[in-house]
Design an enzyme around this catalytic site. Sequence first.
Site, PDB file in Angstrom:
ATOM      1  CB  CYS A  46      -0.916   0.029   1.223  1.00 21.69           C
ATOM      2  SG  CYS A  46      -2.007  -1.391   1.322  1.00 21.69           S
TER       3      CYS A  46
HETATM    4  C1  BEZ Z   1       0.476  -4.577   1.787  1.00 21.41           C
HETATM    5  O1  BEZ Z   1      -0.026  -3.505   1.452  1.00 21.41           O
HETATM    6  O2  BEZ Z   1       1.674  -4.760   1.731  1.00 21.41           O
HETATM    7  C2  BEZ Z   1      -0.376  -5.710   2.252  1.00 21.41           C
HETATM    8  C3  BEZ Z   1      -1.561  -5.459   2.928  1.00 21.41           C
HETATM    9  C4  BEZ Z   1      -2.310  -6.520   3.374  1.00 21.41           C
HETATM   10  C5  BEZ Z   1      -1.884  -7.826   3.126  1.00 21.41           C
HETATM   11  C6  BEZ Z   1      -0.723  -8.069   2.426  1.00 21.41           C
HETATM   12  C7  BEZ Z   1       0.045  -6.994   1.981  1.00 21.41           C
END
Ligand code: BEZ
Length: 213
Positions: A46
């Site tokens: 994210c």
């Molecule tokens: C991420 O944004 O890295 C992420 C968020 C939730 C689960 C897996 C990755």
Amino acid sequence: MSTIRLGDEAPNFTAQTTEGVIDFHKWLGESWGVLFSHPADYTPVCTTELGAAAKYKKEFDKRNVKVMALSVDGLASHKAWIGDINETQGTTVNFPIIADEDRKVSTLYDMIHPNANDKLTVRSVFVIGPDKKIKLIIVYPASTGRNFDELLRVIDSLQLTAYHKVATPVNWNSGDDCVIVPAVTNEQAEKLFPKGFKVVKPYLRMTPQPNLK
Ligand code: BEZ
């Protein structure tokens, strides 16, 4: 939960965001819009996605597109995390992020897919036209970051095909030839596409991209 389909009106909402309380339809005004959700603040994928969204602002502006993000984290969390995004991605977050703690907007847009995760939003993308209608829906799982070049490519196609009687073929990118929609006769095509067109098959007619000089 509501099901939103292409062509539906984008449901309106009022939400708390990092840029204050926003009425979605008023905020969109005459612009195109991208509303996208991410699973959670302070997560690696994210962080890269929101950094990319900020870096692409010039490209979104060129296309008259406003961008808004969402997750179910609170405002204080979003605001603190923005510092990390700016620091690690070398950018300045320049779009509002909805703090959807009560899941009002994520429920309205069906962004929580309980069999994937019952608490967090998936990576939904909605593209909304200036008529407030839903033009595109894409959904990615948490483990797969989005491709913002693909998002721009699709917006180019959506905007081109909204105003010209063409469709875009496989792997099309802005500048490539387009197909003439089947409803247009060859006689009409001669007037609509002064650069000419090639009849490969009666149903497959190619023409240079009509909105380029
Ligand atoms: C991420 O944004 O890295 C992420 C968020 C939730 C689960 C897996 C990755």
